[in-house]
Motif scaffolding. Structure first.
Motif, mmCIF file in Angstrom:
data_model
loop_
_atom_site.group_PDB
_atom_site.id
_atom_site.type_symbol
_atom_site.label_atom_id
_atom_site.label_comp_id
_atom_site.label_asym_id
_atom_site.label_seq_id
_atom_site.Cartn_x
_atom_site.Cartn_y
_atom_site.Cartn_z
ATOM 1 N N UNK A 1 -11.432 2.292 -6.644
ATOM 2 C CA UNK A 1 -10.252 1.540 -7.069
ATOM 3 C C UNK A 1 -9.065 2.476 -7.019
ATOM 4 N N UNK A 2 -8.025 2.058 -6.353
ATOM 5 C CA UNK A 2 -6.833 2.885 -6.177
ATOM 6 C C UNK A 2 -5.592 2.105 -6.588
ATOM 7 N N UNK A 3 -4.537 2.862 -6.848
ATOM 8 C CA UNK A 3 -3.215 2.261 -6.952
ATOM 9 C C UNK A 3 -2.569 2.339 -5.572
ATOM 10 N N UNK B 1 -1.961 5.526 -3.022
ATOM 11 C CA UNK B 1 -2.934 6.621 -3.147
ATOM 12 C C UNK B 1 -3.801 6.703 -1.898
ATOM 13 N N UNK B 2 -4.516 7.817 -1.780
ATOM 14 C CA UNK B 2 -5.371 8.060 -0.614
ATOM 15 C C UNK B 2 -6.837 7.844 -0.966
ATOM 16 N N UNK B 3 -7.636 7.556 0.058
ATOM 17 C CA UNK B 3 -9.073 7.381 -0.142
ATOM 18 C C UNK B 3 -9.835 7.966 1.033
ATOM 19 N N UNK B 4 -11.041 8.433 0.752
ATOM 20 C CA UNK B 4 -11.951 8.903 1.797
ATOM 21 C C UNK B 4 -13.290 8.209 1.612
ATOM 22 N N UNK C 1 -2.169 0.601 1.215
ATOM 23 C CA UNK C 1 -1.393 -0.615 1.024
ATOM 24 C C UNK C 1 -2.320 -1.690 0.465
ATOM 25 N N UNK C 2 -1.739 -2.701 -0.155
ATOM 26 C CA UNK C 2 -2.537 -3.790 -0.726
ATOM 27 C C UNK C 2 -3.443 -4.409 0.327
ATOM 28 N N UNK D 1 -16.696 -0.806 -1.245
ATOM 29 C CA UNK D 1 -15.698 -1.784 -1.660
ATOM 30 C C UNK D 1 -14.449 -1.053 -2.124
ATOM 31 N N UNK D 2 -13.328 -1.327 -1.475
ATOM 32 C CA UNK D 2 -12.059 -0.685 -1.805
ATOM 33 C C UNK D 2 -11.126 -1.719 -2.425
ATOM 34 N N UNK D 3 -10.640 -1.414 -3.625
ATOM 35 C CA UNK D 3 -9.688 -2.284 -4.315
ATOM 36 C C UNK D 3 -8.383 -1.519 -4.490
ATOM 37 N N UNK D 4 -7.302 -2.105 -4.020
ATOM 38 C CA UNK D 4 -5.982 -1.501 -4.165
ATOM 39 C C UNK D 4 -5.195 -2.345 -5.155
#
Lengths: 114, 110
Positions: B11-13, B16-19, B79-80, B105-108
């Motif tokens: 879960x990100x805002x 933010x970055x993700x890997x 981005x959303x 599962x990625x939640x922005x």
């Protein structure tokens, strides 16, 4: 180019009935794949065709499942004597014959066996 | 053998970055990345071939570490619209089929 299409989009059937799904690939794509996806899982390979030849079939695939691609264009996937465990999203994908080629997925057919 | 993806969920805002990582116990020929939104078909993102290349477009890129038999997907300044489940599909040499991981599962959130 309209992309990969699948029909029907939804199918509800009673246990023991036979069902057939259709997939129309992108027109210039020689390879066609069938996958099954259940909730929370990635697509699971079922079988694939190059033109009209079925080149591989998953060992997990029961004898109740059969697929055809008679003229190397559209394909059908038939499930005989459906079971509740067959409930899933059935996805079709197509690609070119290049050695490494991206697969483009259709919208899928959601099967519910009651 | 199914590849292993990590993390299972993140879960990100926004911004933010993700890997996301995809590891295989078997020597890979190529790795295909897809994003799937709820109720929709997987959408192709990119392919990486063995040889350790890195690819990217916009703010999404990926690498393939042949020594580790691992691919990583990088999403920067998220981005959303990046929300969804990300799958890696792995291909072994000589095999034309893809074996997919269990998904991340990625939640922005805004």
């Amino acid at each position: 180019d309209t992309g990969v299409s699948q029909n029907p989009r939804h199918k509800i059937t009673k246990r023991g009935q036979n069902v057939t799904f259709r997939c129309d690939p992108i027109s210039e794509h020689n390879r066609l794949y069938w996958y099954r996806q259940t909730l929370g899982q990635g697509p699971e390979f079922l079988t694939y065709f190059q033109n009209e030849a079925q080149l591989e079939k998953s060992r997990l695939l029961s004898d109740r499942f059969s697929a055809e691609r008679p003229k190397g264009s559209f394909s059908t996937l038939e499930i005989q004597r459906t079971e509740q465990g067959d409930s899933a999203m059935y996805l079709c994908a197509s690609s070119t014959e290049r050695e490494v080629s991206e697969q483009y997925f259709g919208p899928g057919t959601r099967l519910t066996v009651t | 053998q199914q590849p292993v993806q990590s993390p299972q969920a993140v879960i990100l805002r926004e911004g933010e970055d993700a890997v996301i990582n995809c590891s295989s116990s078997k020597a890979l020929y190529s790795v295909h990345w897809y994003r799937q939104k709820h109720g929709e078909a997987p959408v192709f993102l990119m392919i990486l071939l063995k040889g350790g290349e890195q690819k990217g477009h916009d703010k999404i890129s990926a690498s393939f570490n042949e020594k580790k038999q691992q691919s990583s997907l990088y999403l920067t300044a998220s981005q959303l619209s990046y929300s969804g489940t990300y799958f890696c599909g792995t291909e072994w040499e000589g095999a034309q089929k893809l074996v997919f991981g269990q998904g991340t599962r990625l939640t922005i959130n805004p």
